[in-house]
Structures are given as C-alpha cells and as structure tokens.
Scaffold this active site. Structure first.
Site: not given
Length: 304
Positions: A170, A237, A146, A272, A240, A263
């Site tokens: 994150k 993004h 990110r 995807y 990404r 994730h």
C-alpha cells in the site's frame, strides 16, 4: 405503540426507503424500550435520561449480547434525534449513554493441515489452473502478501535462484520477504508454463494483463472444494491470517511479523496476540514444575 414511534418508522419508510426487515427491527427495538418506559410510568417519546440509562443496564441484566445492546442504543439515538429535528422534544436523553464495547473478532485462519490439503488439491488439479493455483497458494502462504500484491507481481519478481522477493504494498511502499523452497519451486513451474509476452507472473487469459481478482477467487474456491473445505472459509485474506497465526505459533515475534505483513504500525498485528497467549500457556503447562506436564514430571523425577 407510541404515536411518535409510528411517525419515526414512517419517516424511515418514506424518506430513507428503509427495507421491510430494517423497519421491523427498529419497531421491535423501540417496542421493547416503550414497554420498559411504560413500566416506569413514562412514554417512549418523553422518557428521561435516567429511564434510558436504566433500560441499557436492563439489557445487560437480561443477558443480551453487547452487539444487541449496541443495536438497540443506535435505534434509541436515531429515534430521539428524529424527535429533536421534528421539535417533539428539546433534549436528547441518550446523548450521555456509552456505546457497549463490542468484542474484537479474532482473525479467521486455517489449520496447518487444512493449508496442506489446499496445496495438495492444487497440485492435483490438471493443466495450467493447477500450476497457477499452486504457485499462488505457495506464495500467499509463504509471504502473507495481499491478493492485490500477488496479482500485480511482475515476472521478474521471482528470478532464478532468488531467495527473497520484493513486494510493493500500500502506498507504493516496498518490503522484502524471504521465499520458501516450495514457493520458489511452484513459481518456477508457473514461469516455465507461461509465455514470454506477459510482464505479470500471474497473467490472465490475455497475457498482456494480470489475472483478475474474480478469476483468482473462482480458482481458489474450486481448489477449496477439491480439498474438502468449505469455500466460504477460504480466501486470500484467510491465508494471510493463517500465515501470521502459524508464524506466531511457531515462535515468530510481532515486530518481525509486522515487517513481513507490511503494516506501518505494530498495533495492527496485535490481533494475533491470542496465538502468543496460547503458545505461552502451552509452554507453562509443559515446563512449569507444578503444572504436571511431561517436562515438569521429568524434572521432578531427576531431582528425586
């Protein structure tokens, strides 16, 4: 128009300060519903659940999109909640209506040729902006990180001879991603150009601080224009998504992609799967005996 509809629109204007375009949109949607209800001998404010259900079914029959139907249902619900609140009726005929299922938008991504064009445009950009832009693009595309993760990278993230990079994502969770030769080379060029008084790999004008998102986005747009791409299509993004889409197209599995992107849930990378479906379709077309592909034709000839 039904006086109750007028009262609802007036409430939106006075109490909620809704914009003129918003009011017009509600007016159009409720006028359409009022016309439908009138055809069934009912007023918009007194329409029953059956009328509302039939109206929603008529939108589908007329070929309106799920998004338009969802917007009109939202207008109906807010209108009838207003009627309840004002005591104009004692029930909500829209309470049992199902919201139309909206199609999930596919992630936007660039082609491999477009990514190559971006890299070349960054390399041709003179001075520090070109070196910085090339390093940022190479790292974004090589790792799928990110933009917040990129701009917070410390100088030590890319040491001499490093084959992998530790990314803090994150929630402070760390993940390890491999580095491509091009990404290592571009990062090394940036380090050689940067002063030793910054603790960030991507330093801003003040070397003590990281490059701001605004400054990086501006640089990225400039590189996109230089590459002949619409700047609106290019963002961190999108890079990404491009990383993930191209990885899957070349054979990567979803579990590995989940780990690389950071994730927590593999369901997040299910967006995807259209790439996998396309890849499987090509495999079948190329290799199935009855598909007529080159490999299939060769197999038939060898059997003969």
């Amino acid at each position: 128009m039904d006086p109750a509809v007028d009262a609802f629109l007036e409430m939106l204007t006075v109490e909620r300060g809704a914009a003129r375009n918003t009011i017009q949109s509600y007016s159009n949607d409720l006028d359409d519903f009022a016309s439908f209800a009138a055809g069934r001998g009912q007023r918009a404010a007194a329409a029953d659940a059956g009328c509302c259900q039939s109206y929603m079914a008529s939108l589908h029959a007329r070929g309106l999109s799920a998004r338009t139907a969802a917007r009109r249902l939202s207008a109906l619900r807010q209108f009838h909640l207003f009627l309840l609140k004002e005591g104009m009726r004692g029930d909500d005929p829209t309470s049992q209506l199902d919201t139309p299922r909206l199609p999930k938008p596919l992630p936007k991504f660039l082609t491999e040729a477009e990514v190559d064009g971006l890299m070349a445009a960054a390399a041709e950009k003179p001075g520090r902006p070109g070196v910085l832009g090339r390093a940022a693009l190479e790292l974004l595309y090589a790792t799928g990180m990110r933009v917040s993760e990129l701009l917070s990278l410390p100088r030590a993230a890319v040491g001499a001879g490093a084959e992998v990079m530790i990314i803090k994502g994150k929630g402070g969770k760390e993940r390890m991603v491999p580095l491509s030769a091009a990404a290592k080379q571009a990062a090394a060029a940036l380090l050689a150009l940067a002063g030793a008084d910054s603790r960030f790999l991507f330093a801003g004008r003040d070397p003590r601080r990281a490059l701001t998102r605004q400054a990086f986005f501006l640089l990225l747009k400039q590189i996109a224009v230089r590459a002949g791409l619409d700047p609106a299509r290019v963002s961190p993004h999108v890079l990404r998504h491009s990383f993930a889409s191209h990885m899957l197209a070349r054979g990567a599995d979803l579990r590995s992609l989940q780990m690389l992107l950071g994730h927590a849930d593999i369901a997040t990378v299910q967006i995807y799967t259209h790439i996998q479906a396309e890849r499987l379709r090509r495999v079948v077309e190329e290799h199935h005996p009855l598909s007529g592909g080159v490999a299939a034709a060769d197999a038939v000839r060898s059997d003969g």
